[in-house]
Motif scaffolding. Sequence first.
Motif, PDB file in Angstrom:
ATOM      1  N   SER A  47      -9.016   8.218   4.908  1.00 32.86           N
ATOM      2  CA  SER A  47     -10.339   8.726   5.295  1.00 32.86           C
ATOM      3  C   SER A  47     -11.243   7.578   5.739  1.00 32.86           C
ATOM      4  O   SER A  47     -11.951   7.685   6.755  1.00 32.86           O
ATOM      5  N   ALA A  48     -11.224   6.468   4.980  1.00 39.56           N
ATOM      6  CA  ALA A  48     -12.048   5.307   5.342  1.00 39.56           C
ATOM      7  C   ALA A  48     -11.636   4.762   6.704  1.00 39.56           C
ATOM      8  O   ALA A  48     -12.486   4.383   7.520  1.00 39.56           O
ATOM      9  N   LEU A  49     -10.327   4.741   6.952  1.00 39.80           N
ATOM     10  CA  LEU A  49      -9.823   4.259   8.233  1.00 39.80           C
ATOM     11  C   LEU A  49     -10.328   5.135   9.381  1.00 39.80           C
ATOM     12  O   LEU A  49     -10.769   4.628  10.423  1.00 39.80           O
ATOM     13  N   LEU A  50     -10.287   6.444   9.202  1.00 42.14           N
ATOM     14  CA  LEU A  50     -10.713   7.355  10.261  1.00 42.14           C
ATOM     15  C   LEU A  50     -12.211   7.255  10.530  1.00 42.14           C
ATOM     16  O   LEU A  50     -12.645   7.266  11.683  1.00 42.14           O
ATOM     17  N   PHE A  51     -13.017   7.146   9.467  1.00 41.03           N
ATOM     18  CA  PHE A  51     -14.459   6.965   9.661  1.00 41.03           C
ATOM     19  C   PHE A  51     -14.749   5.620  10.340  1.00 41.03           C
ATOM     20  O   PHE A  51     -15.633   5.516  11.194  1.00 41.03           O
ATOM     21  N   HIS A  52     -13.992   4.599   9.946  1.00 40.17           N
ATOM     22  CA  HIS A  52     -14.137   3.262  10.538  1.00 40.17           C
ATOM     23  C   HIS A  52     -13.907   3.311  12.042  1.00 40.17           C
ATOM     24  O   HIS A  52     -14.687   2.755  12.832  1.00 40.17           O
ATOM     25  N   LEU A  55       0.833  -1.198   0.000  1.00 40.59           N
ATOM     26  CA  LEU A  55       0.000   0.000   0.000  1.00 40.59           C
ATOM     27  C   LEU A  55       0.872   1.253   0.000  1.00 40.59           C
ATOM     28  O   LEU A  55       1.816   1.363   0.781  1.00 40.59           O
ATOM     29  N   THR A  56       0.563   2.187  -0.880  1.00 42.20           N
ATOM     30  CA  THR A  56       1.356   3.411  -0.987  1.00 42.20           C
ATOM     31  C   THR A  56       0.543   4.614  -0.524  1.00 42.20           C
ATOM     32  O   THR A  56      -0.692   4.570  -0.474  1.00 42.20           O
ATOM     33  N   ARG A  57       1.254   5.692  -0.240  1.00 42.58           N
ATOM     34  CA  ARG A  57       0.571   6.901   0.204  1.00 42.58           C
ATOM     35  C   ARG A  57      -0.286   7.509  -0.904  1.00 42.58           C
ATOM     36  O   ARG A  57      -1.460   7.793  -0.718  1.00 42.58           O
ATOM     37  N   ASP A  58       0.318   7.714  -2.067  1.00 42.78           N
ATOM     38  CA  ASP A  58      -0.407   8.361  -3.157  1.00 42.78           C
ATOM     39  C   ASP A  58      -1.407   7.430  -3.837  1.00 42.78           C
ATOM     40  O   ASP A  58      -2.417   7.893  -4.388  1.00 42.78           O
ATOM     41  N   GLY A  59      -1.131   6.115  -3.808  1.00 42.60           N
ATOM     42  CA  GLY A  59      -2.002   5.179  -4.500  1.00 42.60           C
ATOM     43  C   GLY A  59      -3.102   4.578  -3.650  1.00 42.60           C
ATOM     44  O   GLY A  59      -4.001   3.916  -4.171  1.00 42.60           O
ATOM     45  N   PHE A  60      -3.052   4.832  -2.331  1.00 40.83           N
ATOM     46  CA  PHE A  60      -4.090   4.258  -1.471  1.00 40.83           C
ATOM     47  C   PHE A  60      -4.529   5.223  -0.371  1.00 40.83           C
ATOM     48  O   PHE A  60      -5.696   5.617  -0.305  1.00 40.83           O
ATOM     49  N   TRP A  61      -3.604   5.628   0.487  1.00 35.87           N
ATOM     50  CA  TRP A  61      -3.988   6.396   1.663  1.00 35.87           C
ATOM     51  C   TRP A  61      -4.523   7.776   1.301  1.00 35.87           C
ATOM     52  O   TRP A  61      -5.520   8.222   1.883  1.00 35.87           O
ATOM     53  N   TYR A  62      -3.894   8.459   0.352  1.00 31.75           N
ATOM     54  CA  TYR A  62      -4.317   9.810   0.016  1.00 31.75           C
ATOM     55  C   TYR A  62      -5.508   9.856  -0.944  1.00 31.75           C
ATOM     56  O   TYR A  62      -5.994  10.940  -1.267  1.00 31.75           O
ATOM     57  N   VAL A  63      -5.963   8.723  -1.407  1.00 28.89           N
ATOM     58  CA  VAL A  63      -7.113   8.684  -2.331  1.00 28.89           C
ATOM     59  C   VAL A  63      -8.328   8.016  -1.669  1.00 28.89           C
ATOM     60  O   VAL A  63      -9.146   7.416  -2.346  1.00 28.89           O
ATOM     61  N   GLY A  64      -8.406   8.118  -0.377  1.00 28.30           N
ATOM     62  CA  GLY A  64      -9.581   7.625   0.341  1.00 28.30           C
ATOM     63  C   GLY A  64      -9.301   6.576   1.391  1.00 28.30           C
ATOM     64  O   GLY A  64     -10.150   6.325   2.262  1.00 28.30           O
ATOM     65  N   GLY A  65      -8.131   5.940   1.349  1.00 30.11           N
ATOM     66  CA  GLY A  65      -7.822   4.886   2.306  1.00 30.11           C
ATOM     67  C   GLY A  65      -7.761   5.396   3.737  1.00 30.11           C
ATOM     68  O   GLY A  65      -8.354   4.796   4.650  1.00 30.11           O
TER      69      GLY A  65
END
Length: 349
Positions: free
Chosen positions: A130-135, A118-128
Amino acid sequence: MRTLRLQNELELFVAGMGAVQSLFLSVYSLLERKWDFRNLLLSLFFFAITIRLTKSILWVYLDTSPIWFINLGFAAHALTGPALLLYVWHFLFQKKWSHWNWFHFVPGLLLLLFINFLTRDGFWYVGGYSALLFHQMIYALGGLVLLGIFLRKKPLRVQPTKGAKIWLITLILGTATLQFLYFSNYILGITPYLLGPLLYLPFIYFLAFVLFKNPKILQHVTPHKNGGPKLSAEELGVLADRLKKTMQFEKLYLDPDCTMTKVAKATSMQPYLVSYVVNKVIGMGFPDFLNSYRVEAVKDRLIHPDYKHTKIASIAYDCGFNTLSAFNSAFKKATGSTPTKFQKEQVSS
């Protein structure tokens, strides 16, 4: 991302101490001599918090943090919510572990599985992220709901002691604060990134203090398969003494609607434990246990000058009996005499 305007050394020290103390509580929970799966959940929670706080510190102060460690921090973040919610749920309601509980950990385990990909630009910064924080906010809200049920004193199978109450309240509120501050930093953009780790420090040290003062918090009392609690004869004797003193000084028996649940709440004991102590230690059924105090209260009034002209029926009702038939039966069983005969004999003597 915004950071607090503090000297870097002080900021790093405070956040780091929170991580170290969380690791200490993780190890302490795991090594508790009376091992219980709830302590394993607690240990996992504190260990995940340790990894998450460490990741936050390195994210701010070490630009070259490897991607696997960043992903490890996020995976740990995903485990904190389920671990705490399940711990609180099983602490309060004494439920058996269900295989369905494992589904709560699927997101965190999936993140661990792909820790190197998992990469920052390819996963975390494109919704990953945000999904974790809402979860995690969902789990934090779930913990607050359980806290609300607990504070409104809904009937629970377990009635925590005062120390355990403070422990649960601090644990849930502290974690909800941490989760919200991470959420408000990235989603709302209104708080500094390290504010969560910094504010978590007083919570984690207060938790350690509460645990130090109340070590039995981690010694969960659960029934044996044959219905008996895992307590020594001495511990059962202490509970029986607490039960008797509570009945004597709080006069719960005067309430005609007194139930085992009400007695359990007043004594900070589980209802099943009250039943066990009354039956096996004190040696009578719960109705007889209540009526024994009511009969004694009636006897005191029957011979007291202030109640000389009060009807026996009124005295019986005032002392907690619902019906005269129940009163007469209980009185004769306890004294071998009728109330009228008892009063005449005592007055004449």
